[in-house]
Design an enzyme around this catalytic site. Structure first.
Site, PDB file in Angstrom:
ATOM      1  N   ARG A  59       0.742  -1.327   0.009  1.00 19.54           N
ATOM      2  CA  ARG A  59       0.248  -0.004   0.143  1.00 19.54           C
ATOM      3  C   ARG A  59       1.305   1.107  -0.061  1.00 19.54           C
ATOM      4  O   ARG A  59      -0.147   2.303  -0.216  1.00 19.54           O
ATOM      5  CB  ARG A  59      -0.706  -0.498   0.634  1.00 19.54           C
ATOM      6  CG  ARG A  59      -2.062  -1.225   1.530  1.00 19.54           C
ATOM      7  CD  ARG A  59      -2.031  -1.018   2.364  1.00 19.54           C
ATOM      8  NE  ARG A  59      -3.169  -0.183   2.650  1.00 19.54           N
ATOM      9  CZ  ARG A  59      -5.100  -0.454   2.593  1.00 19.54           C
ATOM     10  NH1 ARG A  59      -5.233  -1.703   2.731  1.00 19.54           N
ATOM     11  NH2 ARG A  59      -5.691   0.856   2.204  1.00 19.54           N
ATOM     12  N   LYS A  68       1.620 -19.368   6.779  1.00 17.15           N
ATOM     13  CA  LYS A  68       1.106 -19.113   8.183  1.00 17.15           C
ATOM     14  C   LYS A  68       0.662 -17.906   9.279  1.00 17.15           C
ATOM     15  O   LYS A  68       1.699 -17.379   8.732  1.00 17.15           O
ATOM     16  CB  LYS A  68       1.756 -20.506   8.733  1.00 17.15           C
ATOM     17  CG  LYS A  68       3.067 -20.553   9.654  1.00 17.15           C
ATOM     18  CD  LYS A  68       2.916 -19.811  11.421  1.00 17.15           C
ATOM     19  CE  LYS A  68       4.986 -19.180  11.846  1.00 17.15           C
ATOM     20  NZ  LYS A  68       4.098 -18.681  12.354  1.00 17.15           N
ATOM     21  N   ASP A 117       5.249 -24.079   5.340  1.00 13.72           N
ATOM     22  CA  ASP A 117       5.099 -24.376   6.393  1.00 13.72           C
ATOM     23  C   ASP A 117       6.921 -24.452   6.245  1.00 13.72           C
ATOM     24  O   ASP A 117       7.502 -25.744   6.058  1.00 13.72           O
ATOM     25  CB  ASP A 117       5.157 -25.219   7.373  1.00 13.72           C
ATOM     26  CG  ASP A 117       5.570 -25.634   8.644  1.00 13.72           C
ATOM     27  OD1 ASP A 117       6.709 -25.080   8.756  1.00 13.72           O
ATOM     28  OD2 ASP A 117       4.436 -25.858   9.638  1.00 13.72           O
ATOM     29  N   HIS A 118       7.596 -23.203   6.269  1.00 16.57           N
ATOM     30  CA  HIS A 118       9.191 -23.196   6.588  1.00 16.57           C
ATOM     31  C   HIS A 118      10.102 -24.909   6.883  1.00 16.57           C
ATOM     32  O   HIS A 118      10.844 -25.025   6.345  1.00 16.57           O
ATOM     33  CB  HIS A 118       9.932 -22.231   6.540  1.00 16.57           C
ATOM     34  CG  HIS A 118      10.241 -21.788   7.837  1.00 16.57           C
ATOM     35  ND1 HIS A 118       9.341 -21.015   8.743  1.00 16.57           N
ATOM     36  CD2 HIS A 118      11.459 -21.358   8.617  1.00 16.57           C
ATOM     37  CE1 HIS A 118       9.424 -20.580  10.022  1.00 16.57           C
ATOM     38  NE2 HIS A 118      10.957 -21.029  10.217  1.00 16.57           N
ATOM     39  N   GLU A 167      13.625 -20.546  21.015  1.00 17.17           N
ATOM     40  CA  GLU A 167      13.907 -19.237  20.224  1.00 17.17           C
ATOM     41  C   GLU A 167      13.826 -18.468  21.927  1.00 17.17           C
ATOM     42  O   GLU A 167      13.621 -18.194  22.903  1.00 17.17           O
ATOM     43  CB  GLU A 167      12.271 -18.109  20.190  1.00 17.17           C
ATOM     44  CG  GLU A 167      11.999 -18.518  18.779  1.00 17.17           C
ATOM     45  CD  GLU A 167      10.408 -18.247  17.888  1.00 17.17           C
ATOM     46  OE1 GLU A 167      10.670 -17.704  17.308  1.00 17.17           O
ATOM     47  OE2 GLU A 167       9.846 -17.936  18.582  1.00 17.17           O
ATOM     48  N   HIS A 177       3.993 -25.534  12.419  1.00 13.90           N
ATOM     49  CA  HIS A 177       5.605 -26.526  12.640  1.00 13.90           C
ATOM     50  C   HIS A 177       5.907 -27.338  13.561  1.00 13.90           C
ATOM     51  O   HIS A 177       6.125 -28.649  12.913  1.00 13.90           O
ATOM     52  CB  HIS A 177       7.019 -25.190  13.233  1.00 13.90           C
ATOM     53  CG  HIS A 177       6.910 -23.798  12.750  1.00 13.90           C
ATOM     54  ND1 HIS A 177       5.901 -24.499  11.212  1.00 13.90           N
ATOM     55  CD2 HIS A 177       6.919 -23.188  13.141  1.00 13.90           C
ATOM     56  CE1 HIS A 177       6.575 -22.245  10.886  1.00 13.90           C
ATOM     57  NE2 HIS A 177       7.140 -21.835  11.786  1.00 13.90           N
ATOM     58  N   LYS A 190       9.591 -18.024  23.707  1.00 11.80           N
ATOM     59  CA  LYS A 190      10.743 -17.370  23.368  1.00 11.80           C
ATOM     60  C   LYS A 190      11.110 -17.377  24.764  1.00 11.80           C
ATOM     61  O   LYS A 190      10.994 -17.894  25.907  1.00 11.80           O
ATOM     62  CB  LYS A 190       9.635 -16.452  22.787  1.00 11.80           C
ATOM     63  CG  LYS A 190       8.906 -16.110  21.716  1.00 11.80           C
ATOM     64  CD  LYS A 190       8.241 -14.902  21.266  1.00 11.80           C
ATOM     65  CE  LYS A 190       7.812 -14.845  20.272  1.00 11.80           C
ATOM     66  NZ  LYS A 190       8.705 -15.047  19.408  1.00 11.80           N
TER      67      LYS A 190
END
Length: 491
Positions: free
Chosen positions: A46, A146, A175-176, A214, A238, A338
């Site tokens: 945009r 996702k 899904d990487h 993570e 995942h 996390k």
């Protein structure tokens, strides 16, 4: 892919995903000669940008996220020559007509990939806009990032509306993690070696642990994460996809539907968790202030954009069971979070101990064999076995038989997005979720989310830099299990 000419349109082309992952992956593919001829990459958004501004943005992305040793000026210039920018609003039919006009200036029958790196609420609207402009041709492919929906109802609605304008074999739900080299090697390990198949069952395996940990926090994404949480962000996609690869039966071939049929069977065999059972067999956490790599970091509730009474989980553990003859009684522990102690993605297969220790009681219980499949940061596979230590006494010591991909193959492994983008161009759906897979995953997850919502307790607090709340340890300990990092590797 080599020799194919295509157009790729990235919706959200200057956004976070495109900047960190897609543009660097496309740079590598172009540098390696996998993007040829007059292939083009059109980024949309945009914002008021032009071609020069988009190319400057892409150059900055490459300088930040491509390894210095792989970045050279000539390769970067050649890549940037393929990039253009088209201003587009998802609800403006005129913008889609303009996009169609730009695409049709080249061969209208070439392969076109529409990568939707946007919020999932825009997926259906964008696909309908493409169809309205006549861009849903048989040569078109649409890639959906996702999370696909926030529950079964929203996912089903996205599938319905997208499926009304694109056929199922044109839809690539990405899904990487399925593009990672180690996940591909898990398939090779299981189905290319006679060694493991006889062992890959309940009689030999004690438990399975899948961890996606993570160290990072929100990274400015509170607006997204506050409405998502660890379950929707990581487990529904995942972790469940990795569980499927570990647990599925051997497919009849590596053809897409043969593989996806077996994954679907796993999802449908997951024992339902709801109500108090879901509360008993799961743990939710939310990080507090702590330290990561020696640096102080704030707690979740102190992050910008987070509601002061937020109950969003940043950590989750689930004990899952698969009701099949192969896996009955074997717990699968799924863990993500996390601000944890390490950045780690791994699959741990804990085998059962030997039935009798013949080496003497003074050695204590012999540690069981363990197969560790590491997805990141250092991709590889290790098998822990016992061997005799040198010396006159019979003393056993755990040793690891290791496969380090970087040392063994001495080539740069493809990034997950490089592989997945390549497979999209080739039209190979094997590494992508089918609509019934997506809906089966949500069908299992929804009752857990409902149980959490109905439960009066807040997520358990844990210090940033730890391995999560103590209840995550207790969940395993009460049945005699322990997380991989807690297990002593020797007598």
């Amino acid at each position: 892919m080599r020799g194919d000419t295509f157009d790729m349109v990235i919706f959200g082309g200057a956004g976070d995903l495109a900047t960190r992952k897609l543009i660097p992956a496309l740079y590598y593919l172009n540098k390696d000669g996998q993007i040829q001829g007059s292939s083009r990459i059109l980024c949309t958004g945009r914002s008021e940008m032009d071609q020069a501004a988009m190319r400057d943005h892409a150059a900055g992305a490459c300088r930040q996220y491509v390894r210095d040793s792989d970045l050279d000026d000539a390769a970067l210039r050649a890549f940037l020559e393929r990039l253009d920018y088209v201003k587009l609003s998802a609800d403006d039919a005129g913008d889609f007509a303009n996009l169609a006009d730009q695409l049709n200036r080249q061969d209208p029958d070439r392969c076109r990939v529409f990568f939707l790196a946007t919020a999932p609420k825009l997926f259906a609207t964008i696909c309908e806009g493409l169809a309205g402009a006549g861009l849903n041709t048989p040569q078109a492919r649409v890639v959906l990032e996702k999370p696909l929906g926030s529950d079964l109802q929203s996912a089903t609605e996205i599938n319905r509306r997208v499926g009304a304008v694109f056929s199922e074999d044109q839809v690539f739900r990405i899904d990487h993690y399925l593009g990672k080299e180690t996940v591909q090697n898990l398939m090779a390990l299981r189905f290319g070696n006679a060694l493991f198949e006889p062992l890959w069952r309940r009689t030999n395996i004690n438990d399975v642990q899948i961890t996606l940990a993570e160290q990072v926090g929100l990274e400015g994404r509170a607006g997204y994460y506050e409405h998502t949480g660890a379950m929707r962000d990581m487990i529904q996609n995942h972790l469940l996809q990795l569980l499927c690869i570990v647990a599925m039966e051997p497919p009849t071939a590596t053809e897409a539907n043969a593989v996806r049929d077996e994954k679907l069977k796993v999802l449908r065999a997951l024992k339902p968790l709801s109500g108090q059972t879901a509360i008993r067999d799961t743990v939710r956490g939310q990080y507090r202030a702590g330290a990561i790599n020696g640096q102080a970091v704030p707690g979740y509730l102190d992050e910008d954009g987070v509601e002061p009474d937020s109950r969003t989980e940043t950590f989750a553990v689930i004990k899952a069971h698969i009701d099949t003859w192969r896996w009955a009684g074997v717990p699968f522990f799924l863990r993500t979070g996390k601000r944890l102690a390490e950045r780690r993605a791994e699959i741990v297969i804990n085998f059962r101990p030997v039935p009798l220790n013949i080496f003497g009681a003074d050695l204590g219980d012999l540690p069981a064999n363990r197969l560790v499949i590491r997805l990141q940061p250092d991709e590889g596979v290790s098998l822990n076995v016992l061997a005799k230590q040198p010396g006159p006494a019979m003393r056993l010591k755990p040793v690891s038989l290791r496969l380090d991909f970087a040392r063994t193959f001495k080539v740069r492994p493809l990034d997950a997005y490089e592989r997945l983008l390549t497979e999209v161009i080739r039209g190979n759906l094997t590494l992508f979720m089918r609509n019934d897979e997506l809906e089966a995953a949500w069908r299992w997850v929804d009752p857990i989310l409902a149980a959490w919502k109905d439960d009066g307790d807040r997520p358990r607090g844990y210090n940033a830099g730890s391995w999560g709340p103590s209840s995550a340890v207790s969940l395993l300990a009460r049945e005699g299990f322990a997380w991989h990092e807690e297990v002593e590797d020797g007598p």
